[in-house]
Scaffold this active site. Structure first.
Site, short mmCIF file in Angstrom:
data_model
loop_
_atom_site.label_atom_id
_atom_site.label_comp_id
_atom_site.label_asym_id
_atom_site.label_seq_id
_atom_site.Cartn_x
_atom_site.Cartn_y
_atom_site.Cartn_z
N TYR A 144 0.71 -1.03 0.04
CA TYR A 144 0.10 -0.07 -0.07
C TYR A 144 0.61 0.96 -0.49
O TYR A 144 0.76 2.12 -0.54
CB TYR A 144 -0.61 0.16 1.18
N LYS A 195 3.62 -15.51 2.69
CA LYS A 195 4.18 -16.03 1.78
C LYS A 195 5.60 -16.42 1.25
O LYS A 195 5.95 -15.90 0.92
CB LYS A 195 3.22 -15.86 0.83
N ASP A 228 -2.73 -18.82 0.99
CA ASP A 228 -3.14 -18.99 0.48
C ASP A 228 -3.37 -19.90 0.99
O ASP A 228 -5.29 -21.15 0.45
CB ASP A 228 -2.44 -20.17 -1.14
N ASP A 252 -6.17 -7.38 4.31
CA ASP A 252 -7.25 -6.70 3.28
C ASP A 252 -7.96 -7.63 2.98
O ASP A 252 -9.30 -7.88 3.03
CB ASP A 252 -6.41 -5.68 1.82
N ASP A 256 -12.29 -9.54 4.30
CA ASP A 256 -13.06 -9.81 3.69
C ASP A 256 -13.80 -11.25 3.49
O ASP A 256 -14.69 -11.16 3.87
CB ASP A 256 -13.21 -9.17 2.30
C1 IPM Z 1 -10.12 -1.61 3.95
C2 IPM Z 1 -10.38 -1.01 2.98
C3 IPM Z 1 -9.50 -0.12 2.17
C4 IPM Z 1 -8.27 -1.09 2.21
C5 IPM Z 1 -9.79 0.69 0.84
C6 IPM Z 1 -10.46 1.25 0.92
C7 IPM Z 1 -8.83 1.36 0.62
O1 IPM Z 1 -10.56 -2.58 1.59
O2 IPM Z 1 -10.48 -0.90 4.91
O3 IPM Z 1 -9.85 -3.10 4.00
O4 IPM Z 1 -7.65 -1.75 1.14
O5 IPM Z 1 -7.29 -1.15 3.20
MG MG Z 2 -10.29 -4.41 2.26
#
Ligand code: IPM
Ligand code: MG
Length: 366
Positions: A144, A195, A228, A252, A256
Site C-alpha cells: 500500500y 507467503k 493461499d 485486506d 473481507d
Molecule cells: C479496507 C478497505 C481499504 C483498504 C480501501 C477502501 C482503501 O478495503 O479497509 O479494508 O484496502 O485497506
Molecule cells: Mg478491504
C-alpha cells in the site's frame, strides 16, 4: 467526570445514517456511566470533496489531531468514481489518515453469533457455535505504501506500473506485539500468515514473528500458514484460527473473506490503532465499520447500525480504557440481535426492522 474527546467523521451515503445511531447509543451509555462526550464532527471522503475540494480537508485533519480518537463512518461511492484514482475518497482520505497517525495495527474481530449461523454462506454444521476469530492486519506497510509506486512509459513505448512490497523488521515486531496482546486476551493461540515460500518480505516476516514470540511470549502457541492455504482454511473451518496476524494486502483480502463468512458486513467493527499515544496515554485509534457506504440502500433507513455501534465500543475499550461500557454495548447488541431484532441483511427472509428501530432495540437491551 472523564471527558471523551473524539472526532466524528461520518463520511458518505449510509455513513451519516449509522453514525447518528451510534452516537445515540454512546450518549445513552455516557449518561449512565457518568462520561462527558466531546464529539467534533467533520467532513471526510466525498463530503470533504463536495464541501472543501478534497477528501481529507485540513480542518478535518486538525480536528483529528486535537482528539484522542477518531470515530469513522465510511467513504466513497458512485458520485466520485470518475475522479482520478488518487483523488478518490478511499485513497485520498483513509490511506492518508492511516499514514498520518501511523495506524499500523488493524484489529478486525470476526464474530458470528450462534443464533445467526444461517446468515453465513458456510454450512451450519461446520460452525454450530458460530464464529469467533480475530484478524490482526498490518496497516501502514507493504504494497500500500512502499516506494516506488508509479506508472511510467518505458523506452520501447510500453506502459509499466510498479508497487513495492517492503517491510522493516521493526514494523513486523510492533504488529507481532499487538497480535500477542490480542492472543493473550483470548486463547493464547496465534497464527501468522505469509507467503514465505515465494516472497522475501514474508521470509523476514516469518523469522521476525518467530523470534519475537520465542523471546517475549513463550506462553503463546504460534503457528504459521501460507496465505493461499489460509484463504482456503478460512472457509473450510474458520474456528481453527483464534487470532491471526498478517501483512497489509493479505489482511485486506482475508478480512473481507472473514467478513462474508461471518454473515454480514453490517455486523463487523474494526479498530486501527496508532503507534502514538493520546492525551490519556492510550493508543490513538480510528474506529470504523468493516462495511462500506452501501449507496444502494442509502437514504432508505434500512442500513444495519450494529457495526458502527460496535466500533464505538472498540473506541471506548482501546483509546479510552473503558472496558465496562464497551462490554455493555457489545452485550446489548448481542442481546438485541439474538432476541430477534434484525435489519434486512441479517433477517434471512424473516421480519426485519429499520436502522432506527434496530438502535431502539439496542438501547432497550442496555
Ligand atoms: C479496507 C478497505 C481499504 C483498504 C480501501 C477502501 C482503501 O478495503 O479497509 O479494508 O484496502 O485497506
Ligand atoms: Mg478491504
Amino acid at each position: 467526570m472523564p471527558t471523551l474527546k473524539f472526532a466524528v467523521l461520518a463520511g458518505d451515503y449510509i455513513g451519516p445514517e449509522v453514525m447518528s445511531e451510534a452516537l445515540r447509543v454512546l450518549r445513552h451509555v455516557a449518561e449512565e456511566e457518568g462520561l462527558e462526550l466531546l464529539a467534533r464532527q467533520a467532513d471526510v471522503g466525498g463530503a470533504g470533496i463536495d464541501n472543501h475540494g478534497k477528501a481529507l480537508p485540513e480542518g478535518t485533519l486538525r480536528i483529528c489531531e486535537e482528539s484522542d480518537a477518531i470515530l469513522f463512518g465510511s467513504v466513497g461511492g458512485p458520485k466520485w468514481e470518475k475522479l482520478p484514482p488518487n483523488e478518490q475518497p478511499e485513497r485520498a482520505a483513509l490511506l492518508p489518515l492511516r499514514k498520518h497517525f501511523t495506524l499500523f495495527a488493524n484489529i478486525r474481530p470476526g464474530l458470528l453469533y450462534r443464533e445467526l449461523t444461517a446468515a453465513s454462506p458456510i454450512k451450519t454444521e461446520r460452525i454450530p457455535d458460530g464464529i469467533d476469530i480475530v484478524c490482526i492486519r498490518e496497516l501502514t506497510g507493504g504494497l500500500y505504501f512502499g516506494k516506488p509506486k508509479e506508472t511510467k512509459t518505458l523506452p520501447d513505448g510500453d506502459l509499466q506500473a510498479v508497487d513495492t512490497m517492503v517491510y522493516r523488521r521493526s514494523e513486523i515486531e510492533r504488529i507481532a506485539a499487538t497480535a500477542v496482546a490480542a492472543a493473550r486476551s483470548r486463547k493464547r493461540k496465534l497464527c501468522s500468515i505469509d507467503k514465505a515460500n515465494v516472497l522475501e518480505t514474508s521470509v523476514l516476516w516469518r523469522k521476525t514473528v518467530t523470534d519475537y514470540v520465542a523471546k517475549n511470549a513463550p506462553d503463546i502457541e504460534l503457528t504459521h500458514m501460507y496465505v493461499d492455504n489460509a484463504a482456503m482454511q478460512l472457509v473450510r473451518s474458520p474456528n481453527q484460527f483464534d487470532v491471526f496476524v498478517t501483512e497489509n494486502m493479505f489482511g485486506d483480502i482475508l478480512s473481507d473473506e472473514m467478513a462474508v463468512i461471518c454473515g454480514s458486513l453490517g455486523m463487523l467493527s474494526s479498530a486501527s490503532l496508532g503507534a502514538g499515544r493520546n492525551s490519556l496515554g492510550l493508543p490513538f485509534g480510528l474506529y470504523e465499520p468493516a462495511g462500506g457506504t452501501a449507496p444502494d440502500i442509502a437514504g432508505k433507513g434500512v442500513a444495519n447500525p450494529c457495526a458502527q455501534i460496535l466500533s464505538t465500543a472498540l473506541m471506548l475499550r482501546y483509546s479510552f480504557g473503558l472496558e465496562k461500557p464497551a462490554a455493555r454495548i457489545e452485550a446489548a447488541v448481542r442481546r438485541a440481535v439474538t432476541s430477534g431484532a434484525r435489519t434486512c441483511d441479517i433477517a434471512f427472509g424473516g421480519a426485519s426492522i429499520g436502522t432506527r428501530a434496530m438502535t431502539d432495540a439496542i438501547l432497550a437491551a442496555l
